[in-house]
Design an enzyme around this catalytic site. Structure first.
Site, PDB file in Angstrom:
ATOM      1  N   HIS B 229       0.795  -1.221   0.000  1.00 36.52           N
ATOM      2  CA  HIS B 229       0.000   0.000   0.000  1.00 36.52           C
ATOM      3  C   HIS B 229       0.833   1.280   0.000  1.00 36.52           C
ATOM      4  CE1 HIS B 229      -3.686   2.057  -0.361  1.00 36.52           C
ATOM      5  NE2 HIS B 229      -3.209   2.938   0.474  1.00 36.52           N
ATOM      6  N   TYR B 233       1.434   5.021  -2.579  1.00 38.58           N
ATOM      7  CA  TYR B 233       1.696   6.412  -2.196  1.00 38.58           C
ATOM      8  C   TYR B 233       3.083   6.850  -2.628  1.00 38.58           C
ATOM      9  CZ  TYR B 233      -2.756   6.856  -0.051  1.00 38.58           C
ATOM     10  OH  TYR B 233      -4.088   6.938   0.115  1.00 38.58           O
ATOM     11  N   HIS B 380     -10.028   0.718 -10.586  1.00 37.57           N
ATOM     12  CA  HIS B 380      -9.639   1.718  -9.583  1.00 37.57           C
ATOM     13  C   HIS B 380      -8.180   2.139  -9.762  1.00 37.57           C
ATOM     14  CE1 HIS B 380      -8.760   3.603  -5.760  1.00 37.57           C
ATOM     15  NE2 HIS B 380      -7.875   2.679  -5.504  1.00 37.57           N
ATOM     16  N   PHE B 381      -7.270   1.159  -9.833  1.00 35.00           N
ATOM     17  CA  PHE B 381      -5.874   1.615  -9.885  1.00 35.00           C
ATOM     18  C   PHE B 381      -5.437   2.038 -11.284  1.00 35.00           C
ATOM     19  CE2 PHE B 381      -5.157  -3.096  -9.747  1.00 35.00           C
ATOM     20  CZ  PHE B 381      -4.519  -3.243 -10.960  1.00 35.00           C
ATOM     21  N   HIS B 382      -6.286   1.775 -12.278  1.00 37.00           N
ATOM     22  CA  HIS B 382      -5.973   2.398 -13.564  1.00 37.00           C
ATOM     23  C   HIS B 382      -6.388   3.868 -13.554  1.00 37.00           C
ATOM     24  CE1 HIS B 382      -4.904  -1.576 -15.040  1.00 37.00           C
ATOM     25  NE2 HIS B 382      -4.339  -0.958 -16.045  1.00 37.00           N
ATOM     26  N   ARG B 445     -10.804  -9.942 -11.438  1.00 34.97           N
ATOM     27  CA  ARG B 445      -9.596  -9.402 -12.043  1.00 34.97           C
ATOM     28  C   ARG B 445      -8.644 -10.565 -12.305  1.00 34.97           C
ATOM     29  NH1 ARG B 445      -6.096  -6.833  -7.023  1.00 34.97           N
ATOM     30  NH2 ARG B 445      -4.624  -6.379  -8.673  1.00 34.97           N
ATOM     31  N   ARG B 446      -7.538 -10.302 -12.989  1.00 33.65           N
ATOM     32  CA  ARG B 446      -6.464 -11.281 -13.181  1.00 33.65           C
ATOM     33  C   ARG B 446      -6.959 -12.636 -13.656  1.00 33.65           C
ATOM     34  NH1 ARG B 446      -2.578 -10.641  -7.961  1.00 33.65           N
ATOM     35  NH2 ARG B 446      -1.340  -9.001  -8.845  1.00 33.65           N
TER      36      ARG B 446
END
Lengths: 158, 555, 40
Positions: B229, B233, B380-382, B445-446
């Protein structure tokens, strides 16, 4: 340190929202027991087939417990045992699952049942099935070449 | 446009030797972008169900390349390169010793990258970038990953030495804001990557070499997410550096508040690390209480982003009003929308609104069951890394690369850069939007393309998977465009002077209190929080560990 | 606007902008929460 008046308003609003979210999820978890799936039982992943209750995977009716059915489920590359689960509508079901080899997922599509199965641990989740229909069960943690073919089906019947 | 009209006044320039070191990192980053992006294209095509990979290439092999190259290599190399330039620009040229350390670190990282990449290409390591045990990759893959981390520490050490040197020469002064931010960013990286280093060196390498038979799976995942995580950041903070320090200068405004900028960075350092359990909310072996405690800490890390949102809008509004913007939103029109150095990162900022909202949902304890390991997370993380962070990096490249190569961004390239960002926005809206929706519908996902035995629920996903392929293809066009611009800036753009913009603090802002730079206090709190969040559950994990797992190679 | 040392410059637009961000977060969260409550 000087902070602009509006920034104070904004931080108050923002932090209150976060506190509200935490209060809602915390209260439902610790007061109503709506915890995310967990499990504190440990077993030897190489002897799963010999250990109760995993020596008898399937749907079992139980008496005198807070739930009506126990679904005992063993995952291994790349299938679930039992391959199909049938429970009556409205019953309270406890899912008890583990894996014999690598990490697998156990997700029932269209429901909140979504947990990770880790070798050596027993994952548990209790819920009341209040919608009828066929719900696809699939592995959602990458486990190898056959990952996307690893499925099962939950049938909630009237 | 302002991009080329910058007068030939005396810019503070990054020393050429430091520039070379920074550029070396940036080259690797963009090569990784190309290969990783190509793999991303292959994935969305496969998942549409209309395409199969040729020559026996595996889907998960491609997925591993995509994740490792874009999640770890592109980001880490670009960030380290950017930081080298930023330190050199604001704290002065590196000494020869510091720069040599930088090169040593670079080559260690690059050796590791090549070693790991080779194993993935040989299909010895299709374990994805999270390399969850007990799937077992070839030991060379793990050694390669360890070298990447160790190399990055050495590069980081060079920066820390530079920072200490500056502070020794300027006692009692606040360090340059950008240098301070680099050091916070690096401190976060070093503290968090210790976790993954312990996992790889003490668990995975001995186990993959056969020195030990078994691995503790839960402990390895916990160590990974202790790293995983703060990793995001670590990606985000350089984008925040550009927003806080560079963008105000580009739009002709001032930094809204130096003190608040430093405060938000310190809050990130404190609260981005003790939160790894929010990636493990649906796992057995961790008590709900400890999961919830880390959920609370996760919500704390939202606060510095709230601060940042306000600071950004305020910077824009103050500048827009200065330029004569009237009414509630008249200032918006006054901003330099035709300047790619502003417009491209701005889109990144805007993307962080839905990205952040999604992140809060993900971390909301039991609500995580709704989306855990569904493709919503990928969506989300894209938005976070592949839009907010990456578009800010692209926007920064438009002045950083020509600054380092002694060239200028031409009008045409500036225009192309804006087109690139629009292409990216369209592609990402389609792809990430589809991922969010179909993720809520349960698509994982994946996962390779699958009809899931003809299940009705899975049939409903197909149109969204086709939308993902359309969006992903548009994004690949965006990658071609950015690479075209980058190659231009590196080798073909006209010679000239380009500024490395560093903003000044608004005269209305108050003096920065020195306690914001008291590392003893902050590092102590940081470590105390980590110990508070992790000690009890980790001891419990080790004391009550089940028999370990042997390795499996299921691909 | 350019008054020196003005403590509270006009940031109405900023207030509305962050207000929109906050509202967006709240609405998305409660939509997700509703979905969570609705499912078993």
């Amino acid at each position: 340190m000087h902070i602009h008046k509006y920034e104070k308003w904004w931080l108050t609003f923002g932090i209150s929202s976060l506190v509200l979210f935490l209060f809602i999820v915390g209260f439902s978890a610790f007061h109503y027991g709506s915890h995310p799936p967990t499990g504190k039982v440990y077993i030897d992943p190489e002897r799963v087939d010999e250990i109760v209750p995993f020596n008898n995977p399937g749907v079992h009716k139980v008496e005198g417990k807070e739930w009506d059915y126990e679904v005992v489920l063993v995952a291994s590359a790349f299938y679930y045992n039992p391959p199909e689960i049938e429970v009556p509508l409205g019953s309270t079901v406890k899912f008890i699952a583990t894996t014999k080899d690598v990490v697998h997922g156990f997700q029932i599509v269209g429901t909140n049942i979504n947990m990770i199965l880790e070798p050596g641990y027993v994952s548990e989740y209790v819920t009341t099935v209040d919608k009828s229909g066929e719900f696809l069960i699939l592995c959602n943690e990458y486990c190898g070449i056959g990952h996307s073919t690893m499925t099962s089906m939950l049938k909630v019947v009237e | 446009m302002t991009t080329i009209k910058e007068k030939a006044k005396e810019f503070t320039k990054v020393d050429r030797r430091d520039g070379k070191l920074a550029l070396a990192h940036i080259y690797v980053a963009f090569i990784a972008l190309f290969i990783g992006g190509l793999c991303g294209l292959l994935q969305v095509l496969v998942r549409s169900g209309k395409f199969t990979l040729p020559w026996g290439i595996g889907y998960y092999q491609v997925l591993t390349v995509h994740g490792v190259l874009l999640g770890l290599i592109l980001t880490t190399y670009f960030i380290l390169g950017f930081q080298i330039a930023a330190m050199s620009r604001t704290s002065g040229t590196f000494t020869n010793k510091q720069r040599s350390l930088g090169w040593i670190g670079f080559w260690i990282m690059t050796t590791g990258t090549i070693a790991a990449a080779t194993m993935v290409l040989l299909n010895e390591a299709s374990v994805l970038y999270t390399f969850y045990a007990p799937l077992q990759a070839h030991w060379i893959f793990y050694v390669g990953m360890a070298l990447v981390v160790v190399g990055s520490w050495i590069v980081g050490l060079a920066k820390i030495m530079k920072y200490r040197e500056w502070r020794k020469v300027h006692p009692g002064e606040s360090s340059p804001l950008l240098s301070f931010m680099v050091i916070v960013n690096m401190a976060m990286w070093i503290i968090c990557s210790l976790g993954v280093a312990v996992e790889v060196v003490f668990q995975l390498i001995p186990w993959s070499l056969g020195w030990v038979d078994k691995v503790d799976v839960l402990l390895s995942r916990t160590l990974f997410w202790y790293f995983g995580h703060p990793l995001v950041y670590f990606w985000l903070l350089p984008a925040y550096m550009v927003w806080y320090v560079v963008i105000p200068k580009i739009i002709g405004g001032k930094i809204f508040s130096d003190a608040l900028a430093r405060l938000s960075f310190m809050l990130f350092l404190l609260f981005s690390i003790p939160v790894g359990f929010h990636h493990q909310l649906t796992e057995p072996g961790i008590e709900s209480f400890w999961k919830f405690l880390q959920v609370v800490l996760t919500m704390m890390v939202v606060i510095p982003s709230l601060l940042t949102a306000f600071s950004m809008f305020a910077t824009f509004e103050l500048r827009g009003r200065q330029l004569g913007g009237k009414g509630l939103f008249g200032w918006v029109k006054k901003l330099p929308w035709k300047d790619a150095r502003f417009a491209v990162p701005f889109i990144g900022m805007a993307a962080f609104i839905p990205a952040g909202a999604g992140g809060i949902i993900n971390a909301s304890h039991q609500m995580n069951q709704l989306i855990h390991n569904t493709i919503w997370v990928t969506g989300h993380f894209h938005l976070t890394v592949a839009t907010t962070v990456v578009l800010t990096f692209f926007g920064a490249s438009y002045w950083l690369l020509p600054h380092l190569t002694g060239r200028v961004l031409t009008k045409q390239m500036n225009k192309l850069a804006i087109i690139q960002a629009i292409v990216w926005t369209v592609g990402m809206s389609i792809m990430s939007g589809a991922m969010h929706i179909v993720g809520l519908m349960g698509a994982p996902r994946r996962s390779d393309f699958s009809t899931y035995g003809g299940a009705e629920q899975a049939t409903d996903w197909i149109p969204y998977q086709i939308a993902q392929a359309v969006g992903g293809t548009i994004l690949f066009v965006g990658i071609i465009l950015i690479l075209y611009i980058v190659v231009n800036l590196l080798f073909f753009a006209p010679k000239g002077e380009t500024e490395f913009p560093v903003g000044e603090v608004s005269e209305n802002a108050e003096k920065t209190p020195m306690w914001l730079e008291n590392w003893k206090i902050w590092l102590t709190i940081c470590i105390a929080l980590i110990l508070f969040a992790y000690t009890v559950p980790v001891i419990d994990m080790i004391q009550n560990a089940p028999p370990g797992s042997k390795g499996y190679k299921f691909w | 606007m350019s008054k020196k040392k003005e403590k509270n410059p006009n940031l109405k637009g900023t207030l509305y902008s962050v207000g929109f961000v906050g509202l967006f977060i709240l609405v998305s969260w409660f939509m997700a929460f509703y979905l969570f409550i609705d499912r078993f």
